[in-house]
Design a protein around this motif. Sequence first.
Motif, mmCIF file in Angstrom:
data_model
loop_
_atom_site.group_PDB
_atom_site.id
_atom_site.type_symbol
_atom_site.label_atom_id
_atom_site.label_comp_id
_atom_site.label_asym_id
_atom_site.label_seq_id
_atom_site.Cartn_x
_atom_site.Cartn_y
_atom_site.Cartn_z
ATOM 1 N N SER A 124 0.816 -1.221 0.000
ATOM 2 C CA SER A 124 0.000 0.000 0.000
ATOM 3 C C SER A 124 0.846 1.266 0.000
ATOM 4 C CB SER A 124 -0.951 0.000 1.201
ATOM 5 O OG SER A 124 -0.210 0.067 2.407
ATOM 6 N N GLY A 125 2.174 1.127 0.003
ATOM 7 C CA GLY A 125 3.058 2.284 -0.044
ATOM 8 C C GLY A 125 3.267 2.955 1.304
ATOM 9 N N LEU A 126 2.867 2.315 2.379
ATOM 10 C CA LEU A 126 2.996 2.907 3.718
ATOM 11 C C LEU A 126 4.264 2.465 4.453
ATOM 12 C CD1 LEU A 126 -0.722 2.533 4.814
ATOM 13 C CD2 LEU A 126 0.452 4.627 4.083
ATOM 14 N N ALA A 127 5.043 1.580 3.849
ATOM 15 C CA ALA A 127 6.281 1.093 4.446
ATOM 16 C C ALA A 127 7.200 0.621 3.334
ATOM 17 C CB ALA A 127 5.974 -0.055 5.415
ATOM 18 N N ASP A 128 8.456 0.365 3.702
ATOM 19 C CA ASP A 128 9.382 -0.233 2.747
ATOM 20 C C ASP A 128 10.027 -1.456 3.395
ATOM 21 O OD1 ASP A 128 11.473 0.636 4.424
ATOM 22 O OD2 ASP A 128 11.791 2.455 3.246
ATOM 23 N N HIS A 129 10.951 -2.068 2.696
ATOM 24 C CA HIS A 129 11.554 -3.308 3.197
ATOM 25 C C HIS A 129 12.416 -3.081 4.434
ATOM 26 C CE1 HIS A 129 10.043 -5.875 0.029
ATOM 27 N NE2 HIS A 129 10.297 -4.901 -0.827
ATOM 28 N N GLU A 130 12.792 -1.842 4.703
ATOM 29 C CA GLU A 130 13.598 -1.529 5.881
ATOM 30 C C GLU A 130 12.727 -1.309 7.134
ATOM 31 O OE1 GLU A 130 16.913 -1.767 5.584
ATOM 32 O OE2 GLU A 130 16.428 -2.285 3.515
ATOM 33 N N THR A 131 11.436 -1.204 6.942
ATOM 34 C CA THR A 131 10.519 -0.946 8.059
ATOM 35 C C THR A 131 10.576 -2.080 9.073
ATOM 36 O OG1 THR A 131 9.040 0.327 6.645
ATOM 37 C CG2 THR A 131 8.098 -0.567 8.669
ATOM 38 N N LYS A 132 10.646 -1.698 10.340
ATOM 39 C CA LYS A 132 10.623 -2.672 11.431
ATOM 40 C C LYS A 132 9.309 -2.531 12.182
ATOM 41 C CE LYS A 132 15.471 -3.349 11.909
ATOM 42 N NZ LYS A 132 15.653 -4.087 10.728
ATOM 43 N N ILE A 133 8.698 -3.650 12.499
ATOM 44 C CA ILE A 133 7.441 -3.659 13.243
ATOM 45 C C ILE A 133 7.743 -4.082 14.669
ATOM 46 C CG2 ILE A 133 5.162 -4.710 13.438
ATOM 47 C CD1 ILE A 133 5.191 -4.986 10.379
ATOM 48 N N LYS A 134 7.164 -3.360 15.600
ATOM 49 C CA LYS A 134 7.406 -3.609 17.014
ATOM 50 C C LYS A 134 6.064 -3.791 17.709
ATOM 51 C CE LYS A 134 10.494 -1.624 20.417
ATOM 52 N NZ LYS A 134 11.326 -0.472 20.720
ATOM 53 N N ILE A 135 6.001 -4.741 18.611
ATOM 54 C CA ILE A 135 4.763 -5.015 19.331
ATOM 55 C C ILE A 135 4.707 -4.167 20.600
ATOM 56 C CG2 ILE A 135 5.687 -6.953 20.657
ATOM 57 C CD1 ILE A 135 2.929 -8.311 20.210
ATOM 58 N N GLY A 136 3.498 -3.824 20.996
ATOM 59 C CA GLY A 136 3.325 -3.056 22.217
ATOM 60 C C GLY A 136 2.006 -3.360 22.881
ATOM 61 N N LEU A 137 1.919 -2.949 24.131
ATOM 62 C CA LEU A 137 0.713 -3.143 24.932
ATOM 63 C C LEU A 137 0.363 -1.836 25.620
ATOM 64 C CD1 LEU A 137 -1.414 -5.090 26.287
ATOM 65 C CD2 LEU A 137 0.274 -5.367 28.119
ATOM 66 N N ALA A 138 -0.881 -1.410 25.449
ATOM 67 C CA ALA A 138 -1.417 -0.274 26.196
ATOM 68 C C ALA A 138 -2.388 -0.861 27.214
ATOM 69 C CB ALA A 138 -2.123 0.706 25.266
ATOM 70 N N ALA A 139 -2.063 -0.717 28.481
ATOM 71 C CA ALA A 139 -2.841 -1.353 29.542
ATOM 72 C C ALA A 139 -3.462 -0.307 30.459
ATOM 73 C CB ALA A 139 -1.948 -2.288 30.356
ATOM 74 N N GLY A 140 -4.779 -0.340 30.553
ATOM 75 C CA GLY A 140 -5.482 0.570 31.449
ATOM 76 C C GLY A 140 -5.264 0.226 32.906
ATOM 77 N N LYS A 141 -4.945 -1.034 33.172
ATOM 78 C CA LYS A 141 -4.668 -1.464 34.543
ATOM 79 C C LYS A 141 -3.697 -2.635 34.501
ATOM 80 C CE LYS A 141 -6.979 -2.864 38.818
ATOM 81 N NZ LYS A 141 -8.292 -3.192 39.407
ATOM 82 N N ILE A 142 -2.687 -2.570 35.356
ATOM 83 C CA ILE A 142 -1.726 -3.654 35.518
ATOM 84 C C ILE A 142 -1.790 -4.092 36.972
ATOM 85 C CG2 ILE A 142 0.727 -4.284 35.496
ATOM 86 C CD1 ILE A 142 1.127 -2.257 33.244
ATOM 87 N N TYR A 143 -1.804 -5.393 37.186
ATOM 88 C CA TYR A 143 -1.827 -5.940 38.533
ATOM 89 C C TYR A 143 -0.663 -5.337 39.317
ATOM 90 C CZ TYR A 143 -2.087 -9.505 42.230
ATOM 91 O OH TYR A 143 -2.199 -10.164 43.429
ATOM 92 N N ALA A 144 -0.976 -4.699 40.440
ATOM 93 C CA ALA A 144 0.002 -3.894 41.181
ATOM 94 C C ALA A 144 1.300 -4.640 41.475
ATOM 95 C CB ALA A 144 -0.629 -3.373 42.465
#
Length: 125
Positions: A51-71
């Motif tokens: 789709s033209g939004l990235a190239d072969h050098e693009t790196k994908i990284k995983i992440g987590l957005a957590a509204g609450k984490i067990y203390a």
Amino acid sequence: MEVKSFLDSLGVQFDDLKEVHAVPQGRYKLFTCENYRDIVFSRLKNDLIESGLADHETKIKIGLAAGKIYAKDVADIAALFDERDWLLWDPSLIARKLKDLSTIGYENDPYVLASKLIHRNPLTE
């Protein structure tokens, strides 16, 4: 980014994230199954390149957005994400980002408007 609220529960728990599976299972499949993550990331990258939004050098990284984490697990989860070079948006970071949203100029965006309302009109009960 995987987004989990868990606001009315114990929150995100370390034991669920540290699991390692050969076949996707559990609540956090992309985090706990490297084979599955590789397949998903490969397909995502190909789609972005096509789709033209990235190239072969693009790196994908995983992440987590957590509204609450067990203390009791906050430090362990932060260390795990740091060790694996994953992104973690914990509740305090999310709150800071929402506060930052409330300070930008005019935007006709419901998230910006909600942030401005909350931060400029605190509830007093």
